[in-house]
Design a protein around this motif. Structure first.
Motif, PDB file in Angstrom:
ATOM      1  N   MET A   1       1.025  -1.203   0.325  1.00  0.00           N
ATOM      2  CA  MET A   1       0.037  -0.177  -0.017  1.00  0.00           C
ATOM      3  C   MET A   1       0.746   1.113  -0.021  1.00  0.00           C
ATOM      4  O   MET A   1       2.010   1.088   0.487  1.00  0.00           O
ATOM      5  CB  MET A   1      -0.744   0.224   1.182  1.00  0.00           C
ATOM      6  N   ASN A   2       0.430   2.448  -0.935  1.00  0.00           N
ATOM      7  CA  ASN A   2       1.154   3.389  -0.943  1.00  0.00           C
ATOM      8  C   ASN A   2       0.602   4.479   0.340  1.00  0.00           C
ATOM      9  O   ASN A   2      -0.590   5.018   0.340  1.00  0.00           O
ATOM     10  CB  ASN A   2       1.169   4.921  -2.063  1.00  0.00           C
ATOM     11  N   GLU A   3       1.544   4.802   1.585  1.00  0.00           N
ATOM     12  CA  GLU A   3       1.749   5.273   2.147  1.00  0.00           C
ATOM     13  C   GLU A   3       1.556   7.137   1.810  1.00  0.00           C
ATOM     14  O   GLU A   3       3.084   7.227   1.399  1.00  0.00           O
ATOM     15  CB  GLU A   3       2.314   4.973   3.309  1.00  0.00           C
ATOM     16  N   GLN A   4       1.072   8.004   2.340  1.00  0.00           N
ATOM     17  CA  GLN A   4       1.065   9.278   2.583  1.00  0.00           C
ATOM     18  C   GLN A   4       2.083   9.788   2.936  1.00  0.00           C
ATOM     19  O   GLN A   4       2.219   9.249   4.822  1.00  0.00           O
ATOM     20  CB  GLN A   4      -0.252   9.847   2.321  1.00  0.00           C
ATOM     21  N   LYS A   5       3.166  10.797   2.811  1.00  0.00           N
ATOM     22  CA  LYS A   5       4.038  11.386   3.495  1.00  0.00           C
ATOM     23  C   LYS A   5       2.724  12.778   4.368  1.00  0.00           C
ATOM     24  O   LYS A   5       2.561  13.463   2.960  1.00  0.00           O
ATOM     25  CB  LYS A   5       5.357  11.778   2.316  1.00  0.00           C
ATOM     26  N   THR A   6       3.694  12.413   5.394  1.00  0.00           N
ATOM     27  CA  THR A   6       3.129  13.380   7.022  1.00  0.00           C
ATOM     28  C   THR A   6       4.049  14.198   7.657  1.00  0.00           C
ATOM     29  O   THR A   6       4.926  13.064   7.230  1.00  0.00           O
ATOM     30  CB  THR A   6       2.136  12.970   7.652  1.00  0.00           C
ATOM     31  N   VAL A   7       3.638  15.219   8.136  1.00  0.00           N
ATOM     32  CA  VAL A   7       4.517  16.108   9.095  1.00  0.00           C
ATOM     33  C   VAL A   7       5.127  15.467   9.689  1.00  0.00           C
ATOM     34  O   VAL A   7       6.171  15.014  10.414  1.00  0.00           O
ATOM     35  CB  VAL A   7       4.525  17.416   9.206  1.00  0.00           C
ATOM     36  N   PHE A   8       4.446  13.390  10.560  1.00  0.00           N
ATOM     37  CA  PHE A   8       4.745  13.428  11.823  1.00  0.00           C
ATOM     38  C   PHE A   8       5.616  11.828  11.474  1.00  0.00           C
ATOM     39  O   PHE A   8       6.293  11.017  12.133  1.00  0.00           O
ATOM     40  CB  PHE A   8       3.864  12.485  12.439  1.00  0.00           C
ATOM     41  N   GLN A   9       5.735  11.236   9.868  1.00  0.00           N
ATOM     42  CA  GLN A   9       6.560  10.886   9.873  1.00  0.00           C
ATOM     43  C   GLN A   9       7.196  11.348   9.299  1.00  0.00           C
ATOM     44  O   GLN A   9       9.055  10.472   9.025  1.00  0.00           O
ATOM     45  CB  GLN A   9       5.937   9.446   8.859  1.00  0.00           C
ATOM     46  N   ILE A  10       8.349  11.854   9.122  1.00  0.00           N
ATOM     47  CA  ILE A  10       9.071  12.677   8.760  1.00  0.00           C
ATOM     48  C   ILE A  10       9.695  13.419   9.828  1.00  0.00           C
ATOM     49  O   ILE A  10       9.184  14.649   9.865  1.00  0.00           O
ATOM     50  CB  ILE A  10       9.028  13.130   7.332  1.00  0.00           C
TER      51      ILE A  10
END
Length: 81
Positions: A1-10
């Motif tokens: 599944m393609n996850e969306q990049k969020t501020v909390f992940q980077i």
């Protein structure tokens, strides 16, 4: 599944660079003159020039663009990590 990049992940998502100081230098206009012509306080323009703005006031942004005869993207730049 393609996850969306969020501020909390980077950790570092880049930053916004305000280019007002460079624009004023190129135009030959002083901070005092811009504050006077844009009908705002010197301290506001000074914070913009020093890149110490936490929240953008869109009305002030529009007045600065009007006085300097520039576009928003001439003043604001997103700098990636």
């Amino acid at each position: 599944m393609n996850e969306q990049k969020t501020v909390f992940q980077i950790n570092d998502y880049g930053h916004i660079h305000l280019k007002l100081s460079e624009m004023l230098e190129a135009s030959g206009l002083s901070r005092n003159a811009l504050a006077r012509n844009a009908h705002t306080r010197f301290e506001v323009i000074d914070r913009w020039c020093e890149n110490h703005v936490e929240k953008l006031d869109l009305d002030i942004l529009a007045r600065i663009c009007y006085v300097l005869e520039c576009r928003v993207d001439d003043l604001i730049e997103y700098v990636e990590k």
